[in-house]
Design an enzyme around this catalytic site. Structure first.
Site, PDB file in Angstrom:
ATOM      1  N   ASP B  23       0.816  -1.214   0.000  1.00 40.83           N
ATOM      2  CA  ASP B  23       0.000   0.000   0.000  1.00 40.83           C
ATOM      3  C   ASP B  23       0.852   1.267   0.000  1.00 40.83           C
ATOM      4  OD1 ASP B  23       0.823   0.297   2.655  1.00 40.83           O
ATOM      5  OD2 ASP B  23      -1.045  -0.514   3.475  1.00 40.83           O
ATOM      6  N   LYS B 228      19.648   6.997   4.317  1.00 38.10           N
ATOM      7  CA  LYS B 228      19.690   5.597   3.908  1.00 38.10           C
ATOM      8  C   LYS B 228      21.122   5.095   3.905  1.00 38.10           C
ATOM      9  CE  LYS B 228      17.763   6.971   0.106  1.00 38.10           C
ATOM     10  NZ  LYS B 228      17.297   7.071  -1.277  1.00 38.10           N
ATOM     11  N   ASP B 253      17.822   2.448  -6.981  1.00 40.01           N
ATOM     12  CA  ASP B 253      18.798   2.040  -7.999  1.00 40.01           C
ATOM     13  C   ASP B 253      20.159   1.693  -7.382  1.00 40.01           C
ATOM     14  OD1 ASP B 253      19.268   4.852  -7.345  1.00 40.01           O
ATOM     15  OD2 ASP B 253      20.768   4.782  -8.949  1.00 40.01           O
TER      16      ASP B 253
END
Lengths: 306, 306
Positions: B23, B228, B253
């Site tokens: 979702d 990240k 990526d």
């Protein structure tokens, strides 16, 4: 396992033999001659005594912010009048290393400095041209035009062959970007010393190593360090004084800089004095970083002229 | 050994199943949506398609210099009109982490910033008071008075409980000295991201990690990184959106940031697109840093609305 050091204090015959063994004494300053502004008792007399015996005394310090004339002033105030030739600081060490050990091509002899005036003065004393350093043009914010000119190389002086770093109270992004791009273009990476912190006002600030570590991080390159215990500094001292290493003794109060410096330099001897950082327990332990050949309670213990 | 990722391109049934599984989609930007100013074909339509299917799309990027309003502008120009709530940068991540995850005592809630306006704006958006940062009072040379006031602590704001670092084009000795002394006094050490270099003008400059590494070197402390693949960022994303991790997919990526981020965050899935840095060979090799659950040639391959 090194044999335990010979204790000289109070043993006149051993001191006589010790002094006769050498013609040159390299002396650390802080912790050996003085602590801050307090000169240890009998030190001026001991230096005078050694000189009267025909020995050469050379003061070897890692502090790169001062040029030799400032050290001379401090020595004179301490009652140890000296010549500029008697002092060897890590910025002077770097200058000597560049001028006499490195063989730079004629078109790559300029030095980009990340550091203060002491470094610039020592480079100038060896006839080496420097850029960066205290130049007000580098003490400003980086601009879009700088980014472009650094990226396409037009901002870079093609004659720069060395990036020399030390303590820089004016470090900024612009200077670091210049240093980074000179290194990426193949400049030799040198540093006066790599202390991470700087003791000051009974607290700590950022040391030389913390000023230039962005360059290490951004380029993956590591500088050759010119301060003790680096043998590049020993090579520079030797290059200047044409030392007979076997007849040279290093005197200091720190095992990891002074004594290691003397041992790795294959000097004829090392003398540890107990007036500074390290104590007997530091070399008695199994993983001692270095063990001196001789030790004494204080420098003046080797003065037989009393 | 992770099982090999499922290839989605051209397999309508598999894509349908993939989309139904989630979702929420967390999307990296550069290399997924666009490369610099070039928006990949079909990307705006794909985002619109996912949203039309009732999916939430959140853009998650490590660039800390931009605040969310600037990202919104870029997304809009790319044909992806979004709300400020759809964007999650590492400086916003840090602000969320401080305001919602860290439990700071009431008298330790100010943040000393080593970084640019983007960080200050994101802190302000969470109601967090900051000092340092772009304040002109910190964009100057350090003085003797500063050394003394930092050493005796009188220069320090006792309410500072966090030092937050990011890319700072105005880094200088004064700001670093403040950061160092706040850390020595117990402030929590945070960073938006730790990239050592910054790609710019087809060349490299100093990245965020190279701006604050002097603090690591001088204090021996390491910052918690909020970008990240740090799970602190995942916690912050979760804290904001009340994610059901099992029904969330990370699309990126880069294996070492995006895919690792999703796997370590125990998300329901990860989708690798081949329009950016890493290729199939990068996860096929034995010591791959992370292996995605799904992959596709490009983001628009998962758009079934054509």
């Amino acid at each position: 396992m090194a044999s335990p050091p010979k204790y000289l204090t109070g043993d006149k015959a051993a001191i006589r033999e010790f002094i006769d063994k050498f013609d040159t004494f390299l002396l650390d300053c802080d912790g050996v001659l003085w602590s801050g502004d307090h000169v240890y008792e009998g030190v001026p007399e001991t230096i005078a005594y050694l000189r009267a015996q025909g020995k050469r005394t050379v003061f070897v310090t890692n502090n790169s912010t001062k040029a030799r004339p400032e050290y001379l002033k401090k020595l004179k105030n301490a009652g140890i009048p000296s010549e500029v030739e008697d002092v060897f600081g890590s910025s002077y060490s770097a200058a000597i290393y560049i001028s006499r050990i490195l063989k730079l091509p004629a078109d790559k002899r300029k030095v980009f400095v990340l550091g203060e005036a002491g470094i610039e003065m020592e480079l100038a004393s060896e006839g080496i041209q420097s850029i960066g350093g205290t130049d007000p043009n580098f003490r400003r914010d980086i601009t879009q035009a700088d980014f472009e000119a650094l990226a396409n190389g037009s901002a870079l002086d093609p004659e720069v062959g060395v990036v020399l770093c030390g303590l820089d109270f004016h470090v900024n992004y612009l200077k670091l970007a210049y240093g980074m791009h000179y290194l990426r273009q193949g400049a030799i990476f040198l540093a006066t010393n790599s202390d991470s912190t700087l003791p000051m006002h009974h607290n700590f600030f950022l040391g030389a190593g913390s000023c230039f570590i962005p360059l290490i991080n951004a380029t993956g390159m590591k500088p050759l360090e010119l301060g003790k215990p680096s043998q590049a500094m020993m090579d520079a001292v030797e290059g200047k004084f044409q030392l007979d290493r076997a007849k040279t003794c290093m005197i200091g109060d720190r095992l990891n800089t002074d004594i290691k410096f003397g041992i790795e330099g294959k000097l004829g001897g090392t003398l540890h004095v107990l007036t500074g950082v390290h104590k007997k327990a530091d070399w008695d332990k199994e993983d001692a970083v270095a063990v001196p050949a001789f030790y004494a309670d204080k420098l003046s213990d080797i003065c037989l002229d009393s």
